[in-house]
Design a protein around this motif. Structure first.
Motif, PDB file in Angstrom:
ATOM      1  N   UNK A  84       0.818  -1.213   0.000  1.00 52.76           N
ATOM      2  CA  UNK A  84       0.000   0.000   0.000  1.00 52.76           C
ATOM      3  C   UNK A  84       0.851   1.261   0.000  1.00 52.76           C
ATOM      4  N   UNK A  85       2.030   1.180   0.605  1.00 53.54           N
ATOM      5  CA  UNK A  85       2.927   2.335   0.646  1.00 53.54           C
ATOM      6  C   UNK A  85       3.999   2.266  -0.441  1.00 53.54           C
ATOM      7  N   UNK A  86       3.748   1.386  -1.436  1.00 60.36           N
ATOM      8  CA  UNK A  86       4.660   1.209  -2.570  1.00 60.36           C
ATOM      9  C   UNK A  86       6.091   0.924  -2.126  1.00 60.36           C
ATOM     10  N   UNK A  87       6.209   0.136  -1.090  1.00 59.42           N
ATOM     11  CA  UNK A  87       7.520  -0.263  -0.561  1.00 59.42           C
ATOM     12  C   UNK A  87       7.653  -1.781  -0.593  1.00 59.42           C
ATOM     13  N   UNK A  88       7.009  -2.432  -1.588  1.00 52.91           N
ATOM     14  CA  UNK A  88       7.007  -3.881  -1.635  1.00 52.91           C
ATOM     15  C   UNK A  88       8.408  -4.487  -1.768  1.00 52.91           C
ATOM     16  N   UNK A  89       9.364  -3.729  -2.308  1.00 50.30           N
ATOM     17  CA  UNK A  89      10.740  -4.238  -2.382  1.00 50.30           C
ATOM     18  C   UNK A  89      11.279  -4.541  -0.985  1.00 50.30           C
ATOM     19  N   UNK A  90      10.860  -3.766  -0.009  1.00 50.26           N
ATOM     20  CA  UNK A  90      11.298  -3.995   1.367  1.00 50.26           C
ATOM     21  C   UNK A  90      10.705  -5.285   1.929  1.00 50.26           C
ATOM     22  N   UNK A  91       9.562  -5.705   1.403  1.00 45.36           N
ATOM     23  CA  UNK A  91       8.906  -6.914   1.890  1.00 45.36           C
ATOM     24  C   UNK A  91       9.803  -8.120   1.814  1.00 45.36           C
ATOM     25  N   UNK A  92      10.505  -8.291   0.705  1.00 47.04           N
ATOM     26  CA  UNK A  92      11.397  -9.438   0.558  1.00 47.04           C
ATOM     27  C   UNK A  92      12.518  -9.386   1.594  1.00 47.04           C
ATOM     28  N   UNK A  93      13.049  -8.197   1.823  1.00 45.53           N
ATOM     29  CA  UNK A  93      14.116  -8.047   2.810  1.00 45.53           C
ATOM     30  C   UNK A  93      13.601  -8.304   4.216  1.00 45.53           C
ATOM     31  N   UNK A  94      12.438  -7.763   4.543  1.00 41.48           N
ATOM     32  CA  UNK A  94      11.860  -7.939   5.882  1.00 41.48           C
ATOM     33  C   UNK A  94      11.552  -9.405   6.141  1.00 41.48           C
ATOM     34  N   UNK A  95      10.938 -10.081   5.168  1.00 41.56           N
ATOM     35  CA  UNK A  95      10.585 -11.482   5.374  1.00 41.56           C
ATOM     36  C   UNK A  95      11.826 -12.374   5.373  1.00 41.56           C
ATOM     37  N   UNK A  96      12.835 -12.028   4.587  1.00 43.38           N
ATOM     38  CA  UNK A  96      14.099 -12.780   4.628  1.00 43.38           C
ATOM     39  C   UNK A  96      14.772 -12.597   5.987  1.00 43.38           C
ATOM     40  N   UNK A  97      14.723 -11.386   6.515  1.00 39.44           N
ATOM     41  CA  UNK A  97      15.300 -11.127   7.844  1.00 39.44           C
ATOM     42  C   UNK A  97      14.549 -11.907   8.920  1.00 39.44           C
ATOM     43  N   UNK A  98      13.242 -12.043   8.758  1.00 40.01           N
ATOM     44  CA  UNK A  98      12.451 -12.825   9.702  1.00 40.01           C
ATOM     45  C   UNK A  98      12.880 -14.289   9.677  1.00 40.01           C
ATOM     46  N   UNK A  99      13.099 -14.826   8.488  1.00 39.95           N
ATOM     47  CA  UNK A  99      13.573 -16.217   8.379  1.00 39.95           C
ATOM     48  C   UNK A  99      14.968 -16.361   8.972  1.00 39.95           C
ATOM     49  N   UNK A 100      15.798 -15.354   8.795  1.00 48.15           N
ATOM     50  CA  UNK A 100      17.138 -15.384   9.397  1.00 48.15           C
ATOM     51  C   UNK A 100      17.030 -15.346  10.923  1.00 48.15           C
ATOM     52  N   UNK A 101      16.127 -14.545  11.434  1.00 47.30           N
ATOM     53  CA  UNK A 101      15.879 -14.490  12.879  1.00 47.30           C
ATOM     54  C   UNK A 101      15.426 -15.859  13.387  1.00 47.30           C
ATOM     55  N   UNK A 102      14.547 -16.519  12.631  1.00 41.27           N
ATOM     56  CA  UNK A 102      14.092 -17.862  13.010  1.00 41.27           C
ATOM     57  C   UNK A 102      15.263 -18.834  13.030  1.00 41.27           C
ATOM     58  N   UNK A 103      16.199 -18.694  12.096  1.00 43.59           N
ATOM     59  CA  UNK A 103      17.394 -19.539  12.063  1.00 43.59           C
ATOM     60  C   UNK A 103      18.179 -19.392  13.356  1.00 43.59           C
ATOM     61  N   UNK A 104      18.384 -18.162  13.777  1.00 40.62           N
ATOM     62  CA  UNK A 104      19.141 -17.899  15.006  1.00 40.62           C
ATOM     63  C   UNK A 104      18.395 -18.436  16.223  1.00 40.62           C
ATOM     64  N   UNK A 105      17.108 -18.179  16.298  1.00 38.75           N
ATOM     65  CA  UNK A 105      16.333 -18.598  17.474  1.00 38.75           C
ATOM     66  C   UNK A 105      16.279 -20.119  17.608  1.00 38.75           C
ATOM     67  N   UNK A 106      16.020 -20.811  16.513  1.00 39.48           N
ATOM     68  CA  UNK A 106      15.966 -22.274  16.592  1.00 39.48           C
ATOM     69  C   UNK A 106      17.361 -22.831  16.842  1.00 39.48           C
ATOM     70  N   UNK A 107      18.372 -22.156  16.330  1.00 43.55           N
ATOM     71  CA  UNK A 107      19.754 -22.574  16.599  1.00 43.55           C
ATOM     72  C   UNK A 107      20.120 -22.454  18.063  1.00 43.55           C
ATOM     73  N   UNK A 108      19.597 -21.437  18.725  1.00 40.61           N
ATOM     74  CA  UNK A 108      19.872 -21.250  20.144  1.00 40.61           C
ATOM     75  C   UNK A 108      19.266 -22.342  21.011  1.00 40.61           C
ATOM     76  N   UNK A 109      18.225 -22.997  20.531  1.00 36.15           N
ATOM     77  CA  UNK A 109      17.612 -24.052  21.340  1.00 36.15           C
ATOM     78  C   UNK A 109      18.549 -25.240  21.510  1.00 36.15           C
ATOM     79  N   UNK A 110      19.531 -25.378  20.648  1.00 40.97           N
ATOM     80  CA  UNK A 110      20.477 -26.486  20.754  1.00 40.97           C
ATOM     81  C   UNK A 110      21.362 -26.421  21.974  1.00 40.97           C
TER      82      UNK A 110
END
Length: 170
Positions: free
Chosen positions: A124-150
């Protein structure tokens, strides 16, 4: 967001089918791999792959390559999310397993609502290019969080017995 990347409406809609087909294949494969290497390891690696896949979707590629990246991203994403449930269930004590999986599922539902809302706001704010970066960063955050459970251990107390510590690094 894919329309914003220049793909036709038909292709953008077909991506929804392809990402879910990848998810189906991922669900069939991930459990077997997790049985061998551990759900947390599979989730961590696959969330990392998801981050790369999502980030690549922000780059306009030939259509066939985009379909492949969408399929693989779906494979990694949906099965990694399922491996989170397996990790939580395996690393919780019998006394709190249902609560732990319930909380995990609830937070996942929160993400299922918040993610599309955020994507919609970015479009809606014509910033859809940021969406890929934000969602990729979220997946990277999930990588770190699940890695910490080890590095965590679970205290298990047998009924009527003494507590013992069990390593959960697998």
């Amino acid at each position: 967001m894919m329309r914003g990347q220049g793909y036709e409406l038909g292709s953008a809609l077909a991506f929804l089918i392809v990402i879910n087909l990848g998810g189906i294949v991922g669900m069939l494969v991930a459990g077997r791999i997790a049985d061998r290497f551990g759900a947390a390891r599979v989730a961590a690696v696959w969330f990392g792959c998801t981050a790369i896949g999502i980030y690549l979707l922000g780059v306009h590629m030939p259509l066939a390559l985009t379909y492949l990246v969408v399929f693989l991203t779906g494979l990694w994403l949906f099965s990694a999310q399922t491996m989170v449930y397996a990790t939580v269930a395996g690393r919780s004590t019998a006394e709190n397993r249902a609560t732990a999986v319930g909380w995990t599922s609830g937070m996942g539902r929160f993400g299922a609502v918040f993610g599309p809302w955020l994507g919609g706001r970015l479009v809606a704010h014509e910033a859809q290019d940021w969406g890929f970066t934000v969602f990729a960063a979220t997946a990277l955050f999930a990588t770190v969080m699940i890695g910490l459970t080890g590095s965590r251990t679970v205290r298990r107390t047998p009924r009527g017995g003494t507590a013992r510590y069990v390593s959960t690094t697998g």
